[in-house]
Design a protein around this motif. Structure first.
Motif, short mmCIF file in Angstrom:
data_model
loop_
_atom_site.label_atom_id
_atom_site.label_comp_id
_atom_site.label_asym_id
_atom_site.label_seq_id
_atom_site.Cartn_x
_atom_site.Cartn_y
_atom_site.Cartn_z
N ASP A 34 0.84 -1.20 0.00
CA ASP A 34 0.00 0.00 0.00
C ASP A 34 0.87 1.24 0.00
O ASP A 34 1.99 1.23 0.52
N GLU A 35 0.34 2.28 -0.60
CA GLU A 35 1.02 3.57 -0.57
C GLU A 35 1.08 4.05 0.87
O GLU A 35 0.15 3.82 1.65
N PRO A 36 2.17 4.72 1.26
CA PRO A 36 2.21 5.25 2.63
C PRO A 36 1.10 6.29 2.82
O PRO A 36 0.71 6.98 1.88
N VAL A 37 0.60 6.35 4.04
CA VAL A 37 -0.46 7.30 4.36
C VAL A 37 0.14 8.70 4.43
O VAL A 37 1.18 8.91 5.04
N GLU A 38 -0.52 9.63 3.75
CA GLU A 38 -0.05 11.01 3.74
C GLU A 38 -0.23 11.64 5.12
O GLU A 38 -1.26 11.43 5.76
N GLU A 95 -6.32 19.91 9.32
CA GLU A 95 -7.07 18.67 9.10
C GLU A 95 -7.22 17.91 10.43
O GLU A 95 -8.30 17.38 10.71
N ARG A 96 -6.15 17.88 11.21
CA ARG A 96 -6.20 17.20 12.51
C ARG A 96 -7.27 17.82 13.41
O ARG A 96 -8.08 17.13 14.02
N ALA A 97 -7.29 19.14 13.47
CA ALA A 97 -8.28 19.84 14.30
C ALA A 97 -9.70 19.54 13.82
O ALA A 97 -10.61 19.31 14.63
N ALA A 98 -9.90 19.51 12.50
CA ALA A 98 -11.24 19.23 11.94
C ALA A 98 -11.68 17.80 12.28
O ALA A 98 -12.83 17.56 12.64
N ILE A 99 -10.76 16.86 12.17
CA ILE A 99 -11.09 15.46 12.48
C ILE A 99 -11.39 15.31 13.97
O ILE A 99 -12.32 14.60 14.36
N GLU A 100 -10.63 15.98 14.81
CA GLU A 100 -10.89 15.92 16.26
C GLU A 100 -12.26 16.51 16.58
O GLU A 100 -12.99 15.96 17.43
N ARG A 101 -12.65 17.59 15.89
CA ARG A 101 -14.00 18.16 16.08
C ARG A 101 -15.06 17.16 15.63
O ARG A 101 -16.07 16.95 16.31
N ASP A 102 -14.84 16.55 14.47
CA ASP A 102 -15.80 15.57 13.96
C ASP A 102 -15.90 14.35 14.88
O ASP A 102 -16.98 13.82 15.10
N LEU A 103 -14.78 13.92 15.44
CA LEU A 103 -14.78 12.78 16.36
C LEU A 103 -15.60 13.11 17.61
O LEU A 103 -16.38 12.28 18.09
N LEU A 149 -6.18 10.10 12.45
CA LEU A 149 -5.39 10.92 13.38
C LEU A 149 -4.03 10.28 13.68
O LEU A 149 -3.04 10.98 13.88
N ARG A 150 -3.98 8.95 13.69
CA ARG A 150 -2.71 8.24 13.90
C ARG A 150 -1.91 8.12 12.61
O ARG A 150 -0.80 7.56 12.62
N GLU A 151 -2.52 8.56 11.51
CA GLU A 151 -1.91 8.47 10.19
C GLU A 151 -1.63 7.02 9.82
O GLU A 151 -0.57 6.67 9.32
N THR A 152 -2.64 6.17 10.05
CA THR A 152 -2.57 4.76 9.67
C THR A 152 -3.76 4.45 8.77
O THR A 152 -4.69 5.24 8.65
N VAL A 153 -3.73 3.29 8.15
CA VAL A 153 -4.82 2.86 7.28
C VAL A 153 -6.03 2.52 8.14
O VAL A 153 -5.91 1.88 9.18
#
Length: 123
Positions: free
Chosen positions: A26-30, A36-44, A88-92
């Motif tokens: 698999d391609e490495p996760v960008e 983006e992190r702040a937006a994902i934390e808000r969505d979580l 958030l962990r930058e994993t698949v």
């Protein structure tokens, strides 16, 4: 949360001719940006609120229409949150949908859930 226990056994386990052995890595996760992190934390945080308020009312999760494959995708609360935590962990992300033939009436759109939670909050 790890969903590996929900996965079927690998029918090709220990098979030297496993078709998956011919796949490329698999391609490495960008990496994600701070925004983006702040937006994902808000969505979580929203997903936790959605679940707290909507699950007792029979809502199991969120439905999204996928523009790429032109079908609806159904995400249970736990799977949606797990996908966000993986990002958030930058994993698949792990497997991301419930089994075949989900009860479509048990899922709502993100906008519906957001409007519902705003109503509960009196916004």
């Amino acid at each position: 949360m790890n969903f590996d226990h929900q996965m079927p056994l690998d029918p090709f386990a220990d098979d030297p001719n496993d078709p998956a052995s011919f796949l490329t890595e698999d391609e490495p996760v960008e990496p994600i940006s701070d925004e983006e992190r702040a937006a994902i934390e808000r969505d979580l945080a929203l997903v936790k609120d959605f679940r707290r308020v909507l699950e007792p009312r029979g809502v199991r999760g969120i439905v999204f229409f996928c523009e790429d494959c032109e079908i609806y995708h159904y995400f249970d609360w736990a799977i949606l949150a797990a996908n966000m935590r993986a990002t958030l962990r930058e994993t698949v992300s792990p497997v991301h949908e419930p089994g075949a033939q989900p009860d479509v009436d048990a899922y709502v759109t993100w906008d519906y859930a957001l409007g519902y939670i705003d109503g509960v909050r009196g916004i």
